[in-house]
Structures are given as structure tokens and as C-alpha cells.
Design a protein around this motif. Structure first.
Motif, PDB file in Angstrom:
ATOM      1  N   GLN A 147       5.734   5.758  14.060  1.00 37.74           N
ATOM      2  CA  GLN A 147       5.846   4.302  14.148  1.00 37.74           C
ATOM      3  C   GLN A 147       5.711   3.623  12.785  1.00 37.74           C
ATOM      4  N   GLU A 148       4.697   3.994  12.044  1.00 38.20           N
ATOM      5  CA  GLU A 148       4.419   3.334  10.764  1.00 38.20           C
ATOM      6  C   GLU A 148       5.515   3.574   9.728  1.00 38.20           C
ATOM      7  N   PHE A 149       6.050   4.797   9.696  1.00 37.48           N
ATOM      8  CA  PHE A 149       7.012   5.154   8.655  1.00 37.48           C
ATOM      9  C   PHE A 149       8.442   5.249   9.192  1.00 37.48           C
ATOM     10  N   GLU A 150       8.603   4.890  10.481  1.00 36.60           N
ATOM     11  CA  GLU A 150       9.924   4.865  11.117  1.00 36.60           C
ATOM     12  C   GLU A 150      10.680   6.172  10.919  1.00 36.60           C
ATOM     13  N   ILE A 151      10.007   7.269  11.278  1.00 39.25           N
ATOM     14  CA  ILE A 151      10.594   8.598  11.184  1.00 39.25           C
ATOM     15  C   ILE A 151      10.488   9.270  12.550  1.00 39.25           C
ATOM     16  N   THR A 152      11.261  10.324  12.725  1.00 41.80           N
ATOM     17  CA  THR A 152      11.166  11.148  13.924  1.00 41.80           C
ATOM     18  C   THR A 152      10.813  12.555  13.485  1.00 41.80           C
ATOM     19  N   ILE A 153       9.720  13.059  14.013  1.00 44.02           N
ATOM     20  CA  ILE A 153       9.262  14.397  13.658  1.00 44.02           C
ATOM     21  C   ILE A 153       9.644  15.330  14.799  1.00 44.02           C
ATOM     22  N   MET A 160       0.860  -1.178   0.000  1.00 42.12           N
ATOM     23  CA  MET A 160       0.000   0.000   0.000  1.00 42.12           C
ATOM     24  C   MET A 160       0.905   1.239   0.000  1.00 42.12           C
ATOM     25  N   GLU A 161       0.592   2.188  -0.839  1.00 47.08           N
ATOM     26  CA  GLU A 161       1.422   3.382  -0.915  1.00 47.08           C
ATOM     27  C   GLU A 161       1.170   4.309   0.276  1.00 47.08           C
ATOM     28  N   ILE A 162       2.088   5.230   0.486  1.00 52.11           N
ATOM     29  CA  ILE A 162       2.043   6.129   1.642  1.00 52.11           C
ATOM     30  C   ILE A 162       0.721   6.883   1.712  1.00 52.11           C
ATOM     31  N   LYS A 163       0.294   7.471   0.613  1.00 51.18           N
ATOM     32  CA  LYS A 163      -0.937   8.270   0.618  1.00 51.18           C
ATOM     33  C   LYS A 163      -2.134   7.421   1.031  1.00 51.18           C
ATOM     34  N   GLN A 164      -2.199   6.193   0.563  1.00 54.75           N
ATOM     35  CA  GLN A 164      -3.313   5.305   0.927  1.00 54.75           C
ATOM     36  C   GLN A 164      -3.286   4.977   2.419  1.00 54.75           C
ATOM     37  N   LYS A 165      -2.108   4.742   2.961  1.00 54.67           N
ATOM     38  CA  LYS A 165      -1.992   4.450   4.388  1.00 54.67           C
ATOM     39  C   LYS A 165      -2.445   5.637   5.229  1.00 54.67           C
ATOM     40  N   VAL A 166      -2.035   6.834   4.828  1.00 47.41           N
ATOM     41  CA  VAL A 166      -2.410   8.045   5.563  1.00 47.41           C
ATOM     42  C   VAL A 166      -3.923   8.252   5.504  1.00 47.41           C
TER      43      VAL A 166
END
Length: 83
Positions: free
Chosen positions: A50-56, A1-7
Motif C-alpha cells: 500500500q505505502e509504496f504502491e507495489i505488488t509482491i 521521508m526516504e524509503i529506509k526511514q519509512k520502513v
């Protein structure tokens, strides 16, 4: 599933409206439309990290970065490129 769909799927599963079908475009401001609230903002932040393993970081804590599907995807892309 692409990023936009997950969001979109995450947003749609956390809407606070009680109508059967809510339609919004990728550039619609989901907070101004009343679809989500401030509690959702914290849930969204946790989900994205968590889902995209990033730190904002604090520098990105601006409602503009979280208000539309497209702005959220842009934020994810920005942090995914940081190594």
C-alpha cells in the motif's frame, strides 16, 4: 521521508518487545532477534504494497526479503523499477 526511514518507522511502531528503547541495525534480522512475529510479517506485506504502491508476488515470499531493513528496502527498489 526516504524509503529506509519509512520502513524503520513502521517496524519500530510494531515491535512486540516491551523495553523502552530497542536498538537494531539495518542488517539485523528482526525475526531472529524476537522483535516481531509472523503476524507482523503479514502486516508488513500489506504496508509495503500500500505505502509504496507495489505488488509482491509469490516468488518474493521468502523470509530473507523481509528480515532486515536493508533487505526490505532492496525488495521495494526491485519492485519500484518494474513497470
Amino acid at each position: 521521508m526516504e524509503i529506509k526511514q519509512k520502513v524503520r518507522q513502521f517496524i519500530e511502531s510494531n515491535l512486540i518487545v516491551f523495553e523502552e528503547e530497542v536498538v537494531f541495525a539495518d542488517d539485523d534480522h528482526i525475526f531472529q532477534m524476537g522483535f516481531v512475529n509472523s503476524l507482523f510479517a503479514m502486516q508488513l506485506l500489506t504496508y509495503l504494497e500500500q505505502e509504496f504502491e507495489i505488488t509482491i508476488g509469490n516468488e518474493d515470499m521468502d523470509i530473507a526479503n523481509f528480515s532486515t531493513v536493508n533487505s526490505i528496502v532492496h525488495l521495494i527498489d526491485k519492485h519500484s523499477r518494474v513497470v
